[in-house]
Design a protein around this motif. Structure first.
Motif, PDB file in Angstrom:
ATOM      1  N   GLU A 294     -91.120 -12.841 -16.469  1.00  0.00           N
ATOM      2  CA  GLU A 294     -91.116 -12.199 -17.782  1.00  0.00           C
ATOM      3  C   GLU A 294     -92.360 -11.374 -18.085  1.00  0.00           C
ATOM      4  O   GLU A 294     -92.450 -10.749 -19.144  1.00  0.00           O
ATOM      5  CB  GLU A 294     -90.937 -13.251 -18.868  1.00  0.00           C
ATOM      6  CG  GLU A 294     -89.638 -14.036 -18.764  1.00  0.00           C
ATOM      7  CD  GLU A 294     -89.512 -15.082 -19.845  1.00  0.00           C
ATOM      8  OE1 GLU A 294     -89.476 -14.687 -21.029  1.00  0.00           O
ATOM      9  OE2 GLU A 294     -89.461 -16.290 -19.519  1.00  0.00           O
ATOM     10  N   ARG A 393     -83.994 -16.047 -18.254  1.00  0.00           N
ATOM     11  CA  ARG A 393     -84.599 -14.842 -18.821  1.00  0.00           C
ATOM     12  C   ARG A 393     -85.463 -14.138 -17.778  1.00  0.00           C
ATOM     13  O   ARG A 393     -86.235 -14.773 -17.069  1.00  0.00           O
ATOM     14  CB  ARG A 393     -85.467 -15.184 -20.037  1.00  0.00           C
ATOM     15  CG  ARG A 393     -84.685 -15.608 -21.259  1.00  0.00           C
ATOM     16  CD  ARG A 393     -85.597 -15.672 -22.491  1.00  0.00           C
ATOM     17  NE  ARG A 393     -86.750 -16.534 -22.262  1.00  0.00           N
ATOM     18  CZ  ARG A 393     -86.758 -17.838 -22.475  1.00  0.00           C
ATOM     19  NH1 ARG A 393     -85.664 -18.452 -22.884  1.00  0.00           N
ATOM     20  NH2 ARG A 393     -87.856 -18.548 -22.259  1.00  0.00           N
ATOM     21  N   SER A 394     -85.332 -12.823 -17.721  1.00  0.00           N
ATOM     22  CA  SER A 394     -86.173 -12.054 -16.810  1.00  0.00           C
ATOM     23  C   SER A 394     -86.317 -10.641 -17.352  1.00  0.00           C
ATOM     24  O   SER A 394     -85.461 -10.149 -18.086  1.00  0.00           O
ATOM     25  CB  SER A 394     -85.579 -12.024 -15.393  1.00  0.00           C
ATOM     26  OG  SER A 394     -84.286 -11.449 -15.401  1.00  0.00           O
TER      27      SER A 394
END
Length: 545
Positions: A294, A393-394
């Motif tokens: 992230e 999440r990325s």
């Protein structure tokens, strides 16, 4: 303090005894009165004390606050902080929402104005009780209006994993427990692989229901934000674990954890070029933010992999043909130079790449004829900006359209280019394999998500030249990565990088490389040149496969 409370000395430790129940703590009233003898030292005509808090004030305030908190007196404890409203709600929730039925809180020796302490609590829910022990700390400051010594309120005082907006809660977990396993079926736990803590939390949140697990009763940190998973702190009643297969390789993950641990702020990701499967993801500190997936940082000269691909595709350079590499080059009034002012007379473009010659790239911008071409190359060939669906999440990188000098900076990974180790490992994997394979942690058929696909693959001649130049960087005596990569076997290539960040005395260290069917990229904040810090991290990861 509630009626009937007494202060006694048990085993050399002050204990607050309330309604027949013992809670570790200290005399609350000393803090309210201002000192052990009830007096307050003052300065100024209004009688308000000023200046830094004294050692005596730090010790007394901490003891009194911890006593009130341990005794269940949330309102009195809150009044000993500089934010009574927020503190009162959080401390009340410690009892009511987290279901703490008893607590002993023991302070340690003060370090300046900071006091560490240990909480030994009992959590009781639905007739089940379980001990819960952890450590935290508080800091004492002087009140701005009253001059009184007060606890500087932060949610992390209650628990180190609490952040603003989050709360503690005890009850049935939102998602069933999972037993995450690596690609060979070996268990993956946050205890053994600390960097996987936030990864496993997200996987549980997303796939707990489909993995077949059933929720248990737990103490969790509820982030209070939709889509952000709970963080489990204590299990009172185990649920049934559902098995979840990941792409992680436990051996590579262990090497990645060890490699980043030696740095204060570092991240690394390993990806399989032929499939996009993520083999490792590690961060230091392993504090809950997955910077490897992230983060958003300038990637420095590792970005030259994409720039070189662009120039090769345009037919403006060839790996084995001469390319200018003067000491400096200018583009729209922006002068860009090489490290320590070196130049290469008559060198091939391949050697300029291996030596990381900035000016060899800057000299070709005019010939490209499109300042936004780099962003197009990054998206169309390397998949940057295509909304990757990795399973957690990325952030999949950004090369915004720029003009003039700002565009020139992008060519060498400076300015507005934003990447993280996941992105750079994927870019390297694409260079090695010849086409983009979206990185992923769990199979897409678990939730029928669509993988991102690039518009086109690298032309075979371009891919061959790109790999040739990365091999030179990793193996030729003049290659900037040759020393670090000397321990790595197989078909190997690499690219070094350093990013000059405003306000930092030392550049950020970047390094990316591959060996056979494994690519890895690492970032070390303030680590200097690519080979100084990030390079050894990547080498250790590649050697683990």
């Amino acid at each position: 303090m509630r009626s009937g409370a007494k202060v006694a000395i048990v085993g050399g430790v002050f204990v607050v005894v309330a309604s027949g129940v013992g809670y570790g703590g200290y005399n609350l009233w000393n803090g309210i009165m201002g000192g052990s003898d009830g007096t307050v030292s003052t300065s100024g005509s209004d009688g308000r004390r000023t200046g830094p808090v004294t050692d005596e004030e730090v010790t007394a305030t901490a003891k009194d606050f911890l006593a009130a908190w341990a005794g269940g007196e949330s309102e009195q404890a809150a009044q000993l902080t500089n934010d009574p409203v927020s503190a009162g709600s959080a401390l009340l929730g410690f009892r009511a929402e987290a279901a703490v039925s008893a607590a002993t809180i023991t302070p340690g020796p003060a370090r300046g104005a900071t006091v560490p302490f240990t909480v030994k609590a009992t959590v009781t829910n639905a007739g089940v009780s379980k001990p819960w022990t952890y450590s935290s700390q508080l800091t004492v400051v002087r009140g701005l209006t009253t001059g009184r010594p007060l606890v500087d309120w932060k949610p992390s005082v209650v628990h180190p994993k609490l952040k603003p907006g989050a709360s503690l809660r005890t009850g049935f977990a939102k998602a069933g427990a999972i037993q995450a396993v690596d690609r060979r079926g070996r268990p993956l736990t946050a205890e053994k692989y600390p960097s996987l803590g936030p990864v496993l939390d997200q996987l549980r949140e997303r796939y707990g229901a489909t993995a077949g697990g059933k929720p248990g009763v737990e103490v969790v940190v509820d982030a209070g934000v939709e889509g952000v998973p709970d963080t489990s702190l204590l299990t009172l009643t185990k649920g049934e674990e559902g098995k979840l297969e990941t792409t992680i390789d436990a051996d590579v993950q262990a090497a990645a954890e060890r490699a980043v641990k030696q740095y204060g702020s570092a991240s690394v990701v390993a990806v399989q070029p032929s499939t996009g499967a993520v083999r490792a993801v590690a961060n230091s500190p392993a504090n809950g933010f997955n910077a490897a997936f992230e983060g958003k940082k300038m990637p420095g000269s590792t970005m030259k992999i994409v720039t070189a691909a662009l120039l090769l595709e345009k037919g403006l350079v060839k790996a084995d043909q001469a390319a200018e590499c003067p000491r400096t080059a200018m583009y729209y009034g922006r002068t860009i130079g090489n490290l320590e002012g070196f130049s290469l007379n008559g060198a091939t473009f391949g050697k300029s790449f291996a030596r990381s010659c900035n000016t060899a790239f800057i000299k070709k911008i005019d010939d490209v004829g499109d300042d936004s071409a780099l962003g197009k190359e990054a998206k169309e060939v390397f998949g940057i900006g295509l909304e990757w669906k990795t399973g957690i999440r990325s952030v999949d990188g950004s090369v915004p359209a720029e003009t003039g000098g700002a565009a020139a900076e992008q060519y060498i990974g400076q300015g507005t280019v934003q990447m993280n180790p996941l992105n750079m490992a994927s870019i390297t994997a694409t260079a090695k394999y010849g086409s983009f394979k979206q990185p992923y942690l769990v199979a897409k058929d678990l939730d029928d998500r669509e993988f991102a696909t690039a518009e086109r693959k690298l032309p075979s001649s371009v891919a061959q030249q790109l790999r040739q130049m990365m091999r030179l960087t990793a193996t030729a005596g003049y290659g900037t990565a040759s020393g670090v990569m000397s321990s790595v076997g197989g078909d190997k290539g690499a690219k070094t990088g350093s990013a000059e960040v405003g306000g930092q005395t030392t550049s950020d260290s970047w390094f990316t490389g591959y060996s056979d069917d494994l690519a890895a990229a690492a970032f070390v904040e303030g680590g200097g040149h690519g080979v100084d810090a990030a390079g050894p991290v990547v080498a250790r990861v590649l050697n683990a496969d």
